[in-house]
Design a protein around this motif. Sequence first.
Motif, PDB file in Angstrom:
ATOM      1  N   LEU A 184     -21.826 -10.161  74.517  1.00 17.50           N
ATOM      2  CA  LEU A 184     -20.910 -11.061  73.834  1.00 17.50           C
ATOM      3  C   LEU A 184     -20.594 -12.301  74.657  1.00 17.50           C
ATOM      4  CD1 LEU A 184     -18.459  -8.391  72.399  1.00 17.50           C
ATOM      5  CD2 LEU A 184     -19.918  -9.913  71.048  1.00 17.50           C
ATOM      6  N   ASP A 185     -20.640 -12.189  75.973  1.00 15.43           N
ATOM      7  CA  ASP A 185     -20.280 -13.309  76.837  1.00 15.43           C
ATOM      8  C   ASP A 185     -21.437 -14.262  77.121  1.00 15.43           C
ATOM      9  OD1 ASP A 185     -17.647 -12.605  77.039  1.00 15.43           O
ATOM     10  OD2 ASP A 185     -17.891 -11.441  78.889  1.00 15.43           O
ATOM     11  N   ARG A 186     -22.590 -14.007  76.529  1.00 16.54           N
ATOM     12  CA  ARG A 186     -23.723 -14.908  76.775  1.00 16.54           C
ATOM     13  C   ARG A 186     -23.443 -16.291  76.196  1.00 16.54           C
ATOM     14  NH1 ARG A 186     -29.218 -12.586  77.916  1.00 16.54           N
ATOM     15  NH2 ARG A 186     -28.836 -10.409  78.427  1.00 16.54           N
ATOM     16  N   THR A 187     -23.834 -17.316  76.951  1.00 18.23           N
ATOM     17  CA  THR A 187     -23.594 -18.692  76.514  1.00 18.23           C
ATOM     18  C   THR A 187     -24.845 -19.552  76.554  1.00 18.23           C
ATOM     19  OG1 THR A 187     -22.981 -19.323  78.773  1.00 18.23           O
ATOM     20  CG2 THR A 187     -21.196 -18.670  77.308  1.00 18.23           C
ATOM     21  N   ASP A 188     -26.016 -18.924  76.766  1.00 20.20           N
ATOM     22  CA  ASP A 188     -27.229 -19.715  76.927  1.00 20.20           C
ATOM     23  C   ASP A 188     -27.768 -20.147  75.565  1.00 20.20           C
ATOM     24  OD1 ASP A 188     -29.564 -16.940  77.329  1.00 20.20           O
ATOM     25  OD2 ASP A 188     -27.547 -17.004  76.485  1.00 20.20           O
ATOM     26  N   PRO A 189     -27.574 -21.416  75.165  1.00 18.83           N
ATOM     27  CA  PRO A 189     -28.070 -21.870  73.862  1.00 18.83           C
ATOM     28  C   PRO A 189     -29.565 -22.120  73.900  1.00 18.83           C
ATOM     29  CG  PRO A 189     -27.063 -23.689  75.010  1.00 18.83           C
ATOM     30  CD  PRO A 189     -26.861 -22.468  75.874  1.00 18.83           C
ATOM     31  N   SER A 190     -30.205 -21.933  72.769  1.00 18.68           N
ATOM     32  CA  SER A 190     -31.622 -22.261  72.647  1.00 18.68           C
ATOM     33  C   SER A 190     -31.790 -23.754  72.525  1.00 18.68           C
ATOM     34  CB  SER A 190     -32.204 -21.569  71.413  1.00 18.68           C
ATOM     35  OG  SER A 190     -33.492 -22.057  71.156  1.00 18.68           O
ATOM     36  N   LEU A 191     -32.886 -24.264  72.995  1.00 16.49           N
ATOM     37  CA  LEU A 191     -33.164 -25.693  72.881  1.00 16.49           C
ATOM     38  C   LEU A 191     -34.314 -25.936  71.930  1.00 16.49           C
ATOM     39  CD1 LEU A 191     -32.831 -26.777  76.613  1.00 16.49           C
ATOM     40  CD2 LEU A 191     -31.132 -26.884  74.803  1.00 16.49           C
ATOM     41  N   THR A 192     -34.511 -25.027  70.968  1.00 13.61           N
ATOM     42  CA  THR A 192     -35.606 -25.175  70.034  1.00 13.61           C
ATOM     43  C   THR A 192     -35.165 -25.948  68.811  1.00 13.61           C
ATOM     44  OG1 THR A 192     -35.033 -23.104  68.950  1.00 13.61           O
ATOM     45  CG2 THR A 192     -36.621 -22.989  70.754  1.00 13.61           C
ATOM     46  N   GLY A 193     -36.128 -26.223  67.948  1.00 16.20           N
ATOM     47  CA  GLY A 193     -35.843 -26.871  66.667  1.00 16.20           C
ATOM     48  C   GLY A 193     -35.196 -28.222  66.850  1.00 16.20           C
ATOM     49  N   THR A 194     -34.075 -28.447  66.155  1.00 15.73           N
ATOM     50  CA  THR A 194     -33.409 -29.734  66.201  1.00 15.73           C
ATOM     51  C   THR A 194     -32.341 -29.790  67.284  1.00 15.73           C
ATOM     52  OG1 THR A 194     -31.888 -28.934  64.500  1.00 15.73           O
ATOM     53  CG2 THR A 194     -33.775 -30.215  63.757  1.00 15.73           C
ATOM     54  N   ARG A 195     -32.370 -28.867  68.231  1.00 16.53           N
ATOM     55  CA  ARG A 195     -31.367 -28.874  69.287  1.00 16.53           C
ATOM     56  C   ARG A 195     -31.516 -30.069  70.209  1.00 16.53           C
ATOM     57  NH1 ARG A 195     -26.760 -26.156  69.684  1.00 16.53           N
ATOM     58  NH2 ARG A 195     -27.014 -26.030  71.912  1.00 16.53           N
ATOM     59  N   ASN A 196     -32.593 -30.852  70.072  1.00 11.69           N
ATOM     60  CA  ASN A 196     -32.760 -32.028  70.909  1.00 11.69           C
ATOM     61  C   ASN A 196     -31.876 -33.176  70.454  1.00 11.69           C
ATOM     62  OD1 ASN A 196     -34.159 -32.395  68.521  1.00 11.69           O
ATOM     63  ND2 ASN A 196     -35.655 -33.765  69.441  1.00 11.69           N
ATOM     64  N   VAL A 197     -31.170 -33.023  69.343  1.00  9.66           N
ATOM     65  CA  VAL A 197     -30.337 -34.087  68.821  1.00  9.66           C
ATOM     66  C   VAL A 197     -29.002 -34.068  69.539  1.00  9.66           C
ATOM     67  CG1 VAL A 197     -29.297 -35.078  66.764  1.00  9.66           C
ATOM     68  CG2 VAL A 197     -31.396 -33.763  66.570  1.00  9.66           C
ATOM     69  N   GLY A 198     -28.665 -35.178  70.247  1.00  5.31           N
ATOM     70  CA  GLY A 198     -27.358 -35.296  70.874  1.00  5.31           C
ATOM     71  C   GLY A 198     -27.090 -34.199  71.882  1.00  5.31           C
ATOM     72  N   GLN A 199     -27.912 -34.083  72.924  1.00  2.00           N
ATOM     73  CA  GLN A 199     -27.785 -32.959  73.835  1.00  2.00           C
ATOM     74  C   GLN A 199     -26.528 -33.021  74.699  1.00  2.00           C
ATOM     75  OE1 GLN A 199     -29.514 -30.136  74.446  1.00  2.00           O
ATOM     76  NE2 GLN A 199     -30.462 -30.575  72.503  1.00  2.00           N
ATOM     77  N   GLN A 200     -26.030 -34.231  74.996  1.00  2.00           N
ATOM     78  CA  GLN A 200     -24.905 -34.318  75.905  1.00  2.00           C
ATOM     79  C   GLN A 200     -23.679 -33.635  75.320  1.00  2.00           C
ATOM     80  OE1 GLN A 200     -23.920 -38.283  77.062  1.00  2.00           O
ATOM     81  NE2 GLN A 200     -22.266 -37.653  78.403  1.00  2.00           N
ATOM     82  N   ARG A 201     -23.109 -32.717  76.061  1.00  2.00           N
ATOM     83  CA  ARG A 201     -21.957 -31.968  75.592  1.00  2.00           C
ATOM     84  C   ARG A 201     -20.692 -32.741  75.890  1.00  2.00           C
ATOM     85  NH1 ARG A 201     -19.266 -27.736  78.142  1.00  2.00           N
ATOM     86  NH2 ARG A 201     -18.071 -26.421  76.738  1.00  2.00           N
ATOM     87  N   HIS A 202     -19.763 -32.744  74.978  1.00  2.00           N
ATOM     88  CA  HIS A 202     -18.544 -33.514  75.130  1.00  2.00           C
ATOM     89  C   HIS A 202     -17.366 -32.642  74.731  1.00  2.00           C
ATOM     90  CE1 HIS A 202     -15.772 -36.887  75.058  1.00  2.00           C
ATOM     91  NE2 HIS A 202     -15.434 -36.601  73.811  1.00  2.00           N
ATOM     92  N   ILE A 203     -16.394 -32.520  75.603  1.00  2.00           N
ATOM     93  CA  ILE A 203     -15.204 -31.743  75.317  1.00  2.00           C
ATOM     94  C   ILE A 203     -14.098 -32.690  74.893  1.00  2.00           C
ATOM     95  CG2 ILE A 203     -13.456 -30.190  76.277  1.00  2.00           C
ATOM     96  CD1 ILE A 203     -15.561 -29.114  78.157  1.00  2.00           C
ATOM     97  N   GLU A 204     -13.517 -32.442  73.712  1.00  2.00           N
ATOM     98  CA  GLU A 204     -12.511 -33.329  73.173  1.00  2.00           C
ATOM     99  C   GLU A 204     -11.208 -33.198  73.963  1.00  2.00           C
ATOM    100  OE1 GLU A 204     -13.257 -35.350  70.902  1.00  2.00           O
ATOM    101  OE2 GLU A 204     -15.143 -34.531  70.141  1.00  2.00           O
TER     102      GLU A 204
END
Length: 346
Positions: free
Chosen positions: A156-176
């Motif tokens: 449940l604690d896994r946080t590793d996102p896949s980078l497949t498919g359309t995950r290349n769109v807007g990769q930079q993570r931003h915390i509001e």
Amino acid sequence: MTADGLPAVTVLIDKDDHPAWTAAAHTAHDPDLGRLTIDPSPANGAPAALAHDLLYALGKRLPQDGETYGTWADSQHPAWDAVATWILTHHTGHLIVCRTDRLTHARFRQLLALRERCGIRLTLLWHRPAGPALRTLLEEAPHHIIETLPQARIALDRTDPSLTGTRNVGQQRHIEPTPRQDDGQWISPQTAPAGMVIDRPARAQCQGAPELASTTSDAPSARGRDHTPADILAARLTTVAHPLHATALTIHAVTGADISRLALIRGIDIDETATTVKIHDSTAHRRCRLYPLPTWTRRLVRAASIHGQLKDRAPDSPLFPLIIVQDGEQLRLTATGIRYNLKPTP
């Protein structure tokens, strides 16, 4: 990883339906880390009900007023398009679903389709002993099963996102940032900056928006005492469920473009880094204007571009198709829902 590069579906078997398993799943919910937990309501029989559960978990709110409520949200394809767009926009990499033993086969397939479309890790909680029903559901999905709570907590604690498919769109993570207190008052659009005029030579095509020097402005232009802090405006816009509406209202707030001019914006009129937007003067494109986009708008503006990619819209096609239908009724309904005064079409 499976043959298609996606993590195998993880199934947690809570055979005794013990509260500790559900509590662990809810504790794992952390959108800032890309983990999302939903607890579907089996009593909701609407075709798009599961998509609604996901939108709410993502912090979105569906329109609540007006006779046309739900025109898009109650249709399965538009609702799931919105879910996929926001999952990619917010960089959600791990979806945890409780009570999957109560889901229909159709809804189970919706989750598998979302996993493939967005390249996410999918963890399912099954709150009864494994049996033929579970085996039937998992026939078409690579999976592994976990039957102990300590191992379940790790999964449940896994946080590793896949980078497949359309995950290349807007990769930079931003915390509001945490918004200031919202007094719930109606927000009116501020006086927009003039923008930079882009003259189009005769017979030349109207080009897309070029990149400008990045702006770090965190506020729309002020208008005396009517100024609303950008974090409050952004917080309201972030709750908009339809990604195209969220982007359109964001651009309206920054540029003052009315619905007729929003309808002219193409995919190429927002540059790749979402730092500028081109607003067309008319279909003649004689004196279009280029506007810088403040930092707080970037994620909201990218949402429409991601939605367009998911729908395979051509980059030079309208960014907001059908936005002017019935004088922009759906967009106006959305604006009303967040107490934002949308300028009338002149």
